[in-house]
Design a protein around this motif. Structure first.
Motif, short mmCIF file in Angstrom:
data_model
loop_
_atom_site.label_atom_id
_atom_site.label_comp_id
_atom_site.label_asym_id
_atom_site.label_seq_id
_atom_site.Cartn_x
_atom_site.Cartn_y
_atom_site.Cartn_z
N UNK A 270 0.82 -1.22 0.00
CA UNK A 270 0.00 0.00 0.00
C UNK A 270 0.85 1.26 0.00
N UNK A 271 1.92 1.29 0.79
CA UNK A 271 2.76 2.47 0.86
C UNK A 271 3.43 2.75 -0.49
N UNK A 276 3.88 5.67 -5.78
CA UNK A 276 3.83 5.60 -7.24
C UNK A 276 2.71 6.47 -7.80
N UNK A 277 1.61 6.60 -7.07
CA UNK A 277 0.53 7.48 -7.52
C UNK A 277 1.01 8.94 -7.54
N UNK A 278 1.78 9.34 -6.54
CA UNK A 278 2.33 10.70 -6.52
C UNK A 278 3.33 10.90 -7.66
N UNK A 294 14.08 9.77 -10.24
CA UNK A 294 13.35 10.15 -9.03
C UNK A 294 12.29 9.12 -8.63
N UNK A 295 12.31 7.96 -9.29
CA UNK A 295 11.36 6.91 -8.89
C UNK A 295 11.60 6.51 -7.44
N UNK A 296 10.52 6.29 -6.69
CA UNK A 296 10.68 5.92 -5.28
C UNK A 296 11.13 4.48 -5.12
N UNK A 297 11.58 4.14 -3.94
CA UNK A 297 11.88 2.74 -3.63
C UNK A 297 10.61 1.91 -3.66
#
Length: 346
Positions: A270-271, A276-278, A294-297
């Motif tokens: 979920x986190x 990824x939505x942001x 800048x992709x998140x972990x």
């Protein structure tokens, strides 16, 4: 090239060749299995490893001679073409002998219709050959769609959105392929098209597993060879869908595709989905390839259970092949003894 797979052997490369000492050891039933790997270049080597590891894990006491092939008409980059030419056997060698089992993967589509693909003729010739020259053949994803189109004229249908994620699939028919399968089977699917269950049943195919969300999963049909069709990818490892998703984001940012890819179903926690939505909102306003930095972990859900479906399906498939092989041994031995004694053939 031939790869020998024993239960305790560590697989490092499709170029691994057995020694004469290895060949002399007695391992009971021996199966000859071919992989016709038509996956796109970025997934070519990963697909080899996935199927070899699956067969190794499922082999039990069996000894497997594993051969890699690829359709020559599948377009390749120079690097991938070099890999295929140096590490794989020529497809013409496939048709010089009979195989116990064959696995045929899909290829990335480049034409509007399957029968317009540059590899269509090679693939349909392979389908016809496999009917009479294997004990069983697995057709995976696009290869399954191509096979039913060629065999029975069943056309696949375009989905409103990509079927992409891990789906719960239920066993709907008792069969040796699904023996001792967990409920549900969690299977990776990644496709833009589907074969309707009603079309398959009307043509005489037997559906073994399905998902309420993703539709038909595994189905079979008996010819001289038993054909097993996967609409999904049970062979995918835990990160396969992630690699595809990131690839599609990269294509969107490079303006190689129009739409931002949808999240894989039932895959990220979920986190991660929130992050990824942001990122998607940011990508819509700052569409540039450099944004991939800048992709998140990314973290996967704890319950995806990658590989559990494949472990069951491939173990059962090898047991089916072994039973067929063992059943043919007494007949061959009797024939060999008769020939040695000079008895007439009947």
């Amino acid at each position: 090239m031939t790869i020998l797979i024993d239960k305790d052997q560590v697989i490092s490369s499709p170029a691994l060749v057995p020694t004469e000492r290895d060949l002399a050891r007695d391992h009971g039933v021996e199966l000859t299995i071919g992989l016709v790997n038509n996956m796109p270049d970025p997934a070519l080597k990963a697909t080899e490893r996935q199927f070899m590891k699956l067969l190794q894990a499922a082999a039990g006491p069996c000894r497997i001679r594993f051969h890699c092939f690829s359709l020559p008409s599948v377009k390749r980059s120079p690097e991938a073409r070099w890999h295929v030419e140096s590490e794989y056997s020529d497809l013409s060698d496939l048709k010089k002998q009979k195989f116990d089992g064959l696995i045929v993967t899909g290829a990335e589509p480049v034409a509007p219709e399957l029968d317009q693909e540059p590899y269509w003729r090679d693939l349909t010739e392979l389908i016809d050959w496999a009917k009479a020259n294997t004990r069983s053949t697995i057709w995976s994803c696009l290869a399954a769609h191509a096979a039913v189109l060629h065999l029975d004229g069943i056309a696949r249908r375009r989905l409103p959105a990509k079927c992409h994620g891990i789906f719960d699939c239920d066993v709907v028919t008792s069969d040796s392929m699904t023996h001792a399968a967990p409920a549900p089977l969690k299977v990776s699917h990644s496709r833009l098209n589907e074969i309707a269950e009603s079309d398959l049943v009307q043509a005489g195919y037997q559906v073994l597993t399905r998902s309420e969300t993703a539709g038909v999963d595994v189905f079979v049909r008996q010819y001289a060879s038993r054909f097993v069709f996967f609409q999904g990818h049970p062979e995918y490892d835990a990160l396969s869908l992630q690699r595809e998703y990131l690839r599609d984001i990269g294509r969107y940012l490079a303006r190689e595709r129009d739409n931002y890819p949808r999240l894989p179903v039932g895959y990220f926690d979920a986190a991660t989905e929130e992050k990824l939505a942001r990122f998607e909102k940011k990508a819509a306003h700052q569409r540039h390839p450099a944004l991939t930095n800048e992709l998140p972990g990314l973290n996967l859900r704890a319950d995806i259970d990658a590989g559990s479906a494949a472990a069951v399906l491939f173990r059962n498939w090898l047991q089916y092949l072994s039973a067929e092989t063992e059943a043919s041994i007494p007949a061959r031995q009797s024939k060999d003894v008769g020939s040695a004694l000079g008895l007439p053939r009947r």
